[in-house]
Motif scaffolding. Structure first.
Motif, PDB file in Angstrom:
ATOM      1  N   THR A 169       0.894  -1.279   0.020  1.00 25.68           N
ATOM      2  CA  THR A 169      -0.024  -0.077  -0.035  1.00 25.68           C
ATOM      3  C   THR A 169       0.941   1.320   0.034  1.00 25.68           C
ATOM      4  O   THR A 169       2.038   1.367   0.621  1.00 25.68           O
ATOM      5  CB  THR A 169      -0.910  -0.086   1.288  1.00 25.68           C
ATOM      6  OG1 THR A 169      -1.790   1.058   1.149  1.00 25.68           O
ATOM      7  CG2 THR A 169      -0.225   0.009   2.483  1.00 25.68           C
ATOM      8  N   THR A 222      -3.718   0.460  -2.874  1.00 24.38           N
ATOM      9  CA  THR A 222      -3.646  -1.020  -2.075  1.00 24.38           C
ATOM     10  C   THR A 222      -3.528  -2.103  -3.133  1.00 24.38           C
ATOM     11  O   THR A 222      -4.641  -2.045  -3.802  1.00 24.38           O
ATOM     12  CB  THR A 222      -4.463  -1.347  -0.746  1.00 24.38           C
ATOM     13  OG1 THR A 222      -4.382  -0.113  -0.089  1.00 24.38           O
ATOM     14  CG2 THR A 222      -3.973  -2.535  -0.194  1.00 24.38           C
ATOM     15  N   THR A 231      -3.645  -6.367  -2.888  1.00 24.56           N
ATOM     16  CA  THR A 231      -3.675  -7.502  -1.906  1.00 24.56           C
ATOM     17  C   THR A 231      -3.812  -8.618  -2.454  1.00 24.56           C
ATOM     18  O   THR A 231      -4.528  -8.995  -3.485  1.00 24.56           O
ATOM     19  CB  THR A 231      -5.039  -7.186  -0.875  1.00 24.56           C
ATOM     20  OG1 THR A 231      -5.008  -5.919  -0.318  1.00 24.56           O
ATOM     21  CG2 THR A 231      -4.932  -8.422   0.235  1.00 24.56           C
ATOM     22  N   GLN A 239      -6.401  -8.122  -5.608  1.00 18.87           N
ATOM     23  CA  GLN A 239      -7.478  -6.998  -5.485  1.00 18.87           C
ATOM     24  C   GLN A 239      -6.626  -5.724  -5.249  1.00 18.87           C
ATOM     25  O   GLN A 239      -5.949  -5.655  -4.518  1.00 18.87           O
ATOM     26  CB  GLN A 239      -8.390  -7.060  -3.984  1.00 18.87           C
ATOM     27  CG  GLN A 239      -9.574  -5.994  -4.237  1.00 18.87           C
ATOM     28  CD  GLN A 239     -10.032  -6.273  -2.767  1.00 18.87           C
ATOM     29  OE1 GLN A 239      -9.815  -5.574  -1.733  1.00 18.87           O
ATOM     30  NE2 GLN A 239     -11.491  -6.896  -2.792  1.00 18.87           N
ATOM     31  N   ALA A 258      -7.072  -1.610  -4.937  1.00 20.25           N
ATOM     32  CA  ALA A 258      -8.075  -0.563  -4.492  1.00 20.25           C
ATOM     33  C   ALA A 258      -7.541   0.807  -4.278  1.00 20.25           C
ATOM     34  O   ALA A 258      -6.338   0.910  -4.108  1.00 20.25           O
ATOM     35  CB  ALA A 258      -8.753  -1.133  -2.991  1.00 20.25           C
ATOM     36  N   SER A 316     -12.368  -7.160 -14.468  1.00 22.07           N
ATOM     37  CA  SER A 316     -12.485  -7.822 -13.136  1.00 22.07           C
ATOM     38  C   SER A 316     -13.567  -8.808 -13.094  1.00 22.07           C
ATOM     39  O   SER A 316     -13.910  -9.621 -12.125  1.00 22.07           O
ATOM     40  CB  SER A 316     -12.854  -6.592 -11.923  1.00 22.07           C
ATOM     41  OG  SER A 316     -14.152  -6.511 -12.363  1.00 22.07           O
ATOM     42  N   TRP A 349     -15.958  -6.069  -8.803  1.00 24.04           N
ATOM     43  CA  TRP A 349     -15.545  -4.653  -8.269  1.00 24.04           C
ATOM     44  C   TRP A 349     -16.808  -4.167  -7.263  1.00 24.04           C
ATOM     45  O   TRP A 349     -17.850  -4.390  -7.659  1.00 24.04           O
ATOM     46  CB  TRP A 349     -15.169  -3.869  -9.470  1.00 24.04           C
ATOM     47  CG  TRP A 349     -16.273  -3.171 -10.079  1.00 24.04           C
ATOM     48  CD1 TRP A 349     -17.187  -3.801 -11.291  1.00 24.04           C
ATOM     49  CD2 TRP A 349     -16.988  -1.766 -10.010  1.00 24.04           C
ATOM     50  NE1 TRP A 349     -17.854  -3.037 -11.647  1.00 24.04           N
ATOM     51  CE2 TRP A 349     -18.090  -1.975 -10.951  1.00 24.04           C
ATOM     52  CE3 TRP A 349     -16.546  -0.869  -9.148  1.00 24.04           C
ATOM     53  CZ2 TRP A 349     -18.700  -0.755 -11.099  1.00 24.04           C
ATOM     54  CZ3 TRP A 349     -17.466   0.101  -9.207  1.00 24.04           C
ATOM     55  CH2 TRP A 349     -18.430   0.424 -10.191  1.00 24.04           C
ATOM     56  N   ARG A 398     -13.794   3.584  -0.418  1.00 28.97           N
ATOM     57  CA  ARG A 398     -12.788   2.618  -1.171  1.00 28.97           C
ATOM     58  C   ARG A 398     -13.328   1.888  -2.389  1.00 28.97           C
ATOM     59  O   ARG A 398     -14.538   1.317  -2.278  1.00 28.97           O
ATOM     60  CB  ARG A 398     -12.304   1.580   0.003  1.00 28.97           C
ATOM     61  CG  ARG A 398     -11.391   0.633  -0.609  1.00 28.97           C
ATOM     62  CD  ARG A 398     -11.190  -0.516   0.716  1.00 28.97           C
ATOM     63  NE  ARG A 398     -10.179  -1.354   0.217  1.00 28.97           N
ATOM     64  CZ  ARG A 398     -10.811  -2.655  -0.028  1.00 28.97           C
ATOM     65  NH1 ARG A 398     -11.990  -2.899  -0.344  1.00 28.97           N
ATOM     66  NH2 ARG A 398      -9.789  -3.525  -0.566  1.00 28.97           N
ATOM     67  N   TRP A 448     -12.846  -0.794  -5.389  1.00 27.09           N
ATOM     68  CA  TRP A 448     -11.772  -1.917  -5.293  1.00 27.09           C
ATOM     69  C   TRP A 448     -12.185  -2.930  -6.512  1.00 27.09           C
ATOM     70  O   TRP A 448     -13.533  -2.867  -7.128  1.00 27.09           O
ATOM     71  CB  TRP A 448     -11.706  -2.741  -4.181  1.00 27.09           C
ATOM     72  CG  TRP A 448     -13.065  -3.183  -3.628  1.00 27.09           C
ATOM     73  CD1 TRP A 448     -13.988  -2.616  -3.059  1.00 27.09           C
ATOM     74  CD2 TRP A 448     -13.930  -4.348  -4.140  1.00 27.09           C
ATOM     75  NE1 TRP A 448     -15.189  -3.285  -2.744  1.00 27.09           N
ATOM     76  CE2 TRP A 448     -15.233  -4.637  -3.526  1.00 27.09           C
ATOM     77  CE3 TRP A 448     -13.578  -5.670  -4.935  1.00 27.09           C
ATOM     78  CZ2 TRP A 448     -16.054  -5.472  -3.833  1.00 27.09           C
ATOM     79  CZ3 TRP A 448     -14.475  -6.279  -5.479  1.00 27.09           C
ATOM     80  CH2 TRP A 448     -15.718  -6.463  -4.737  1.00 27.09           C
ATOM     81  N   THR A 481     -11.306  -7.029  -8.166  1.00 23.95           N
ATOM     82  CA  THR A 481     -10.589  -8.134  -8.338  1.00 23.95           C
ATOM     83  C   THR A 481     -10.201  -8.745  -9.543  1.00 23.95           C
ATOM     84  O   THR A 481     -10.911  -8.693 -10.327  1.00 23.95           O
ATOM     85  CB  THR A 481     -11.366  -9.345  -7.381  1.00 23.95           C
ATOM     86  OG1 THR A 481     -11.591  -8.998  -6.043  1.00 23.95           O
ATOM     87  CG2 THR A 481     -10.503 -10.800  -7.330  1.00 23.95           C
TER      88      THR A 481
END
Length: 140
Positions: free
Chosen positions: A13, A70, A72, A80, A82, A113, A117, A127, A129, A131
């Motif tokens: 991050t 970020t 992850t 993911q 974000a 994605s 999302w 946030r 995000w 994936t």
């Protein structure tokens, strides 16, 4: 590490200025994380997704001087990405015409994605995000 419902997940991050030039730094963060995790097969998609999410924050958040990016690792082959900003305004997908220069970002995020999302409201903003990557099969 980020604590999730599945336990701690490895994550990278960085807080970046809310300016267009930060898209390059966000892509570099994603690139570094995916290189360390050996997930080069999702690199292009993840970098494009983080670029679109960051660009949306720069263009539409209009609050705050920084964003938080970020990436992850969710499991084998999935990550993911974000972007957190200080605006509570929800992103709205648009249908951009063929001659329009903008308005395709969330459509790109949706496509890359596979519809995975979303937006998490936060007390100070949101946030956004997405994936990227496929779920690992049995035994992987």
């Amino acid at each position: 590490m980020i604590e999730t419902g599945a336990g701690p997940m490895p994550a990278y991050t960085e807080t970046l200025p809310r300016v267009a030039d930060s898209a390059h730094r966000a892509r570099r963060l994603v690139h570094l994380a995916l290189e360390v995790w050996g997930l080069a097969h999702v690199q292009v998609d993840a970098e494009l997704v983080v670029s679109e999410l960051l660009t949306n924050a720069v263009l539409h958040a209009r609050r705050g001087e920084s964003v938080r990016v970020t990436v992850t690792r969710l499991g084998e082959g999935r990550v993911q990405v974000a972007v957190v900003d200080l605006s509570k305004d929800q992103p709205v997908p648009r249908d951009a015409g063929g001659d329009q220069e903008s308005g395709r970002g969330l459509g790109i995020v949706e496509a890359l994605s596979g519809g995975q999302w979303g937006v998490d409201p936060l007390p100070w903003g949101k946030r956004v995000w997405a994936t990227v990557g496929a779920e690992a099969g049995p035994g992987e």
